[in-house]
Write a protein that holds these residues in place. Structure first.
Motif, PDB file in Angstrom:
ATOM      1  N   LYS A 219       0.845  -1.205   0.000  1.00 34.58           N
ATOM      2  CA  LYS A 219       0.000   0.000   0.000  1.00 34.58           C
ATOM      3  C   LYS A 219       0.878   1.252   0.000  1.00 34.58           C
ATOM      4  O   LYS A 219       0.634   2.190  -0.753  1.00 34.58           O
ATOM      5  CB  LYS A 219      -0.933   0.002   1.212  1.00 34.58           C
ATOM      6  CG  LYS A 219      -2.094  -0.951   1.073  1.00 34.58           C
ATOM      7  CD  LYS A 219      -2.994  -0.902   2.297  1.00 34.58           C
ATOM      8  CE  LYS A 219      -4.105  -1.929   2.183  1.00 34.58           C
ATOM      9  NZ  LYS A 219      -4.950  -1.965   3.382  1.00 34.58           N
TER      10      LYS A 219
ATOM     11  N   ASN B 156       2.529   1.554  -3.414  1.00 34.23           N
ATOM     12  CA  ASN B 156       1.601   2.015  -4.449  1.00 34.23           C
ATOM     13  C   ASN B 156       1.288   3.505  -4.301  1.00 34.23           C
ATOM     14  O   ASN B 156       1.178   4.218  -5.300  1.00 34.23           O
ATOM     15  CB  ASN B 156       0.306   1.189  -4.423  1.00 34.23           C
ATOM     16  CG  ASN B 156       0.537  -0.214  -4.948  1.00 34.23           C
ATOM     17  OD1 ASN B 156       1.437  -0.452  -5.741  1.00 34.23           O
ATOM     18  ND2 ASN B 156      -0.273  -1.147  -4.497  1.00 34.23           N
ATOM     19  N   LYS B 157       1.149   3.975  -3.062  1.00 37.22           N
ATOM     20  CA  LYS B 157       0.912   5.400  -2.842  1.00 37.22           C
ATOM     21  C   LYS B 157       2.090   6.210  -3.354  1.00 37.22           C
ATOM     22  O   LYS B 157       1.932   7.252  -3.991  1.00 37.22           O
ATOM     23  CB  LYS B 157       0.683   5.701  -1.360  1.00 37.22           C
ATOM     24  CG  LYS B 157      -0.679   5.283  -0.867  1.00 37.22           C
ATOM     25  CD  LYS B 157      -0.846   5.635   0.594  1.00 37.22           C
ATOM     26  CE  LYS B 157      -2.195   5.150   1.121  1.00 37.22           C
ATOM     27  NZ  LYS B 157      -2.341   5.424   2.560  1.00 37.22           N
ATOM     28  N   LYS B 158       3.285   5.713  -3.083  1.00 37.04           N
ATOM     29  CA  LYS B 158       4.493   6.400  -3.521  1.00 37.04           C
ATOM     30  C   LYS B 158       4.558   6.427  -5.050  1.00 37.04           C
ATOM     31  O   LYS B 158       4.922   7.439  -5.640  1.00 37.04           O
ATOM     32  CB  LYS B 158       5.717   5.679  -2.945  1.00 37.04           C
ATOM     33  CG  LYS B 158       7.008   6.413  -3.102  1.00 37.04           C
ATOM     34  CD  LYS B 158       8.122   5.689  -2.376  1.00 37.04           C
ATOM     35  CE  LYS B 158       9.425   6.426  -2.449  1.00 37.04           C
ATOM     36  NZ  LYS B 158      10.517   5.707  -1.801  1.00 37.04           N
TER      37      LYS B 158
ATOM     38  N   GLU C 170       1.972   6.287  -7.113  1.00 42.57           N
ATOM     39  CA  GLU C 170       0.938   7.197  -7.621  1.00 42.57           C
ATOM     40  C   GLU C 170       1.374   8.650  -7.497  1.00 42.57           C
ATOM     41  O   GLU C 170       1.164   9.441  -8.402  1.00 42.57           O
ATOM     42  CB  GLU C 170      -0.372   6.975  -6.868  1.00 42.57           C
ATOM     43  CG  GLU C 170      -1.050   5.671  -7.225  1.00 42.57           C
ATOM     44  CD  GLU C 170      -2.249   5.381  -6.348  1.00 42.57           C
ATOM     45  OE1 GLU C 170      -2.636   6.258  -5.552  1.00 42.57           O
ATOM     46  OE2 GLU C 170      -2.800   4.279  -6.458  1.00 42.57           O
ATOM     47  N   SER C 171       1.990   8.986  -6.375  1.00 36.92           N
ATOM     48  CA  SER C 171       2.449  10.366  -6.203  1.00 36.92           C
ATOM     49  C   SER C 171       3.574  10.671  -7.183  1.00 36.92           C
ATOM     50  O   SER C 171       3.671  11.767  -7.710  1.00 36.92           O
ATOM     51  CB  SER C 171       2.910  10.618  -4.767  1.00 36.92           C
ATOM     52  OG  SER C 171       4.060   9.854  -4.474  1.00 36.92           O
TER      53      SER C 171
END
Length: 181
Positions: A121, A124-126, A128-129
């Motif tokens: 998670k 994936n956040k990293k 997306e950013s």
């Protein structure tokens, strides 16, 4: 000569029809081998590069068991060096274990899986950013990007300062030509 009739003749002809695999590479076999290697290379090129920052998948309960089993097996059998022998013995032992005996390994595997999901998670956040930042760059035209790359690498043949000097000289020559007319 007389042709043989009966069962013996059939055996000879069948054996004669079988392909001989003597290790020599013929034209067709060589072409087939080249095709296989080119297909492998194409597959490797198609695959996306693996991200070294991506978290590794967690081991299953069997592999958690195998980590401990390897240590025990090497203590009991120091002469056995083969990986296959250790794996085979581990597989046999795992099959013989009851569900109650497998439970601690399954619990460890579940714990590692939960940790992995948390890491994924965050990863994936990293990603997306990071992808959002990349969109700004894609708004520029390709020519702008290529121009910057060319200037950075000096690919157009001359450094940017020399190009500017040439442009100034060209302008001066044009002005001189206009004055002459």
């Amino acid at each position: 000569m007389r042709a043989a009739k009966g069962k013996g003749a059939a055996k000879i002809s069948k054996e004669a029809l079988k392909p001989v695999d003597d290790g020599r590479v013929g034209k067709r076999k060589a072409a087939a081998a080249d095709d296989k290697t080119s297909k492998r290379k194409a597959r490797k090129e198609k695959r996306a590069k693996k991200d070294p920052n991506k978290p590794k998948r967690p081991p299953s309960a069997f592999f958690v068991f195998l980590e401990e089993f390897r240590k025990e097996f090497k203590k009991e059998n120091p002469n056995v060096k083969g990986v296959a022998a250790v794996g085979k013995a581990g597989g046999d032992k795992w099959k013989s274990l009851s569900d109650a005996e497998k439970a601690p390994y399954e619990a460890k595997a579940a714990k590692r899986k939960a940790e992995y999901e948390k890491q994924m998670k965050a990863y994936n956040k990293k990603q997306e950013s990071g992808a959002d930042d990349g969109d700004e760059e894609s708004e520029r035209s390709r020519s702008e990007v290529n121009d910057e790359e060319d200037e950075a690498s000096g690919e157009e043949g001359q450094p940017p300062e020399e190009e500017e000097e040439e442009e100034v000289e060209d302008e001066e020559e044009e002005e001189d030509d206009e004055d002459d007319d």
